[in-house]
Design a protein around this motif. Structure first.
Motif, short mmCIF file in Angstrom:
data_model
loop_
_atom_site.label_atom_id
_atom_site.label_comp_id
_atom_site.label_asym_id
_atom_site.label_seq_id
_atom_site.Cartn_x
_atom_site.Cartn_y
_atom_site.Cartn_z
N GLU A 157 0.91 -1.20 -0.05
CA GLU A 157 0.06 0.57 -0.21
C GLU A 157 0.80 1.21 -0.10
O GLU A 157 1.85 1.20 -0.09
N TYR A 158 0.54 2.80 -0.23
CA TYR A 158 1.03 3.45 -0.42
C TYR A 158 0.18 4.29 0.79
O TYR A 158 -0.54 4.63 0.91
N ASP A 159 1.54 4.79 1.58
CA ASP A 159 0.61 5.74 2.89
C ASP A 159 1.05 6.77 2.72
O ASP A 159 2.05 7.88 2.98
N PRO A 160 0.21 8.02 2.28
CA PRO A 160 0.50 9.01 2.16
C PRO A 160 0.98 10.50 3.19
O PRO A 160 1.71 11.30 3.04
N ALA A 161 0.74 9.96 4.39
CA ALA A 161 0.67 10.74 5.32
C ALA A 161 2.97 10.95 5.26
O ALA A 161 3.34 11.74 5.89
N GLN A 162 3.15 9.62 5.37
CA GLN A 162 4.34 8.82 5.66
C GLN A 162 5.05 9.07 4.27
O GLN A 162 6.09 9.55 4.34
N ARG A 163 4.28 9.27 3.44
CA ARG A 163 4.70 9.26 2.06
C ARG A 163 6.16 7.88 1.42
O ARG A 163 7.18 8.57 0.62
N LEU A 164 5.78 6.91 2.59
CA LEU A 164 5.56 5.31 1.52
C LEU A 164 4.96 4.03 0.91
O LEU A 164 4.45 4.40 1.27
N VAL A 165 5.45 3.62 0.03
CA VAL A 165 5.67 2.66 0.39
C VAL A 165 5.57 1.63 0.86
O VAL A 165 7.02 1.58 1.54
N ILE A 166 4.42 0.82 1.58
CA ILE A 166 4.95 0.09 2.49
C ILE A 166 4.13 -1.36 2.25
O ILE A 166 3.77 -1.94 1.34
N VAL A 167 5.75 -2.72 2.28
CA VAL A 167 5.75 -3.81 1.84
C VAL A 167 5.21 -4.87 3.02
O VAL A 167 6.50 -4.77 3.76
N ALA A 168 4.16 -5.63 2.90
CA ALA A 168 4.55 -6.54 3.78
C ALA A 168 4.83 -8.15 2.68
O ALA A 168 4.38 -8.45 2.32
N LEU A 169 6.06 -8.25 4.05
CA LEU A 169 6.25 -9.64 3.19
C LEU A 169 6.01 -11.27 3.48
O LEU A 169 5.69 -10.94 4.67
N ARG A 170 5.52 -12.41 2.90
CA ARG A 170 5.15 -13.40 3.53
C ARG A 170 6.06 -13.97 4.69
O ARG A 170 4.72 -14.48 5.94
N ASP A 171 7.24 -14.00 4.64
CA ASP A 171 7.68 -14.20 6.32
C ASP A 171 7.20 -13.56 7.51
O ASP A 171 8.20 -13.53 8.20
N GLY A 172 6.61 -11.95 7.29
CA GLY A 172 6.44 -11.19 8.03
C GLY A 172 7.33 -10.04 8.42
O GLY A 172 7.12 -8.63 8.87
N TYR A 173 8.49 -9.47 7.71
CA TYR A 173 8.85 -8.45 7.09
C TYR A 173 8.08 -7.57 6.72
O TYR A 173 7.63 -7.78 5.67
N VAL A 174 8.51 -6.57 7.53
CA VAL A 174 7.15 -4.85 6.64
C VAL A 174 8.71 -4.55 6.17
O VAL A 174 8.90 -3.90 7.33
N PHE A 175 8.16 -3.44 5.47
CA PHE A 175 9.71 -2.02 5.08
C PHE A 175 8.90 -1.17 4.23
O PHE A 175 8.00 -1.90 3.53
N GLY A 176 9.44 -0.14 4.06
CA GLY A 176 8.87 0.87 3.37
C GLY A 176 9.78 1.16 3.10
O GLY A 176 11.02 1.41 2.95
N PHE A 177 8.95 2.19 1.68
CA PHE A 177 10.11 3.12 0.47
C PHE A 177 9.41 4.24 0.45
O PHE A 177 8.58 4.09 0.28
N PRO A 178 10.87 5.34 -0.03
CA PRO A 178 10.26 6.96 -0.89
C PRO A 178 9.69 5.98 -1.69
O PRO A 178 10.94 5.26 -2.76
N PRO A 179 8.47 6.68 -2.82
CA PRO A 179 8.39 6.14 -4.05
C PRO A 179 9.78 6.87 -5.12
O PRO A 179 9.51 6.09 -6.13
N GLU A 180 10.41 7.92 -4.88
CA GLU A 180 11.28 8.52 -5.50
C GLU A 180 12.53 7.06 -5.88
O GLU A 180 13.74 8.16 -6.59
N GLN A 181 12.86 6.74 -4.88
CA GLN A 181 13.19 5.74 -5.35
C GLN A 181 13.59 4.74 -6.74
O GLN A 181 13.93 3.63 -7.20
N VAL A 182 11.87 4.31 -7.40
CA VAL A 182 12.16 4.02 -8.07
C VAL A 182 11.90 4.50 -9.47
O VAL A 182 11.08 5.41 -8.84
#
Length: 86
Positions: free
Chosen positions: A21-46
């Motif tokens: 999902e995209y979180d506009p408040a944090q301006r981060l794309v948030i990815v939840a992986l199958r193994d339970g790990y969650v990470f976010g990155f700024p869209p400008e990185q893509v």
């Protein structure tokens, strides 16, 4: 059969998302992986996302294999293996 074995092995060792999902408040794309790990990155990185607005960034989907992120309206695609921290 060799292709199926390779696909199963890739599915076992490469990152696979269960949600994104995209979180506009944090301006981060948030990815939840199958193994339970969650990470976010700024869209400008893509490449291709730097000028996108929140509405465009929110229109994100997972690839069928769950190893990629897609913004169809922007024609931008990103691989999880490149984005996920090691």
């Amino acid at each position: 059969e060799a292709a199926r074995r390779e696909a199963r092995e890739a599915d076992r060792i490469e990152p696979r998302a269960k949600a994104v999902e995209y979180d506009p408040a944090q301006r981060l794309v948030i990815v939840a992986l199958r193994d339970g790990y969650v990470f976010g990155f700024p869209p400008e990185q893509v490449p291709g996302l730097a000028g996108a607005n929140a509405e465009q960034l929110a229109k994100i989907r997972l690839s069928p294999s769950r190893d990629g992120l897609h913004w169809d309206d922007l024609d931008v695609h990103a691989s999880l293996s490149i984005l996920s921290p090691s």
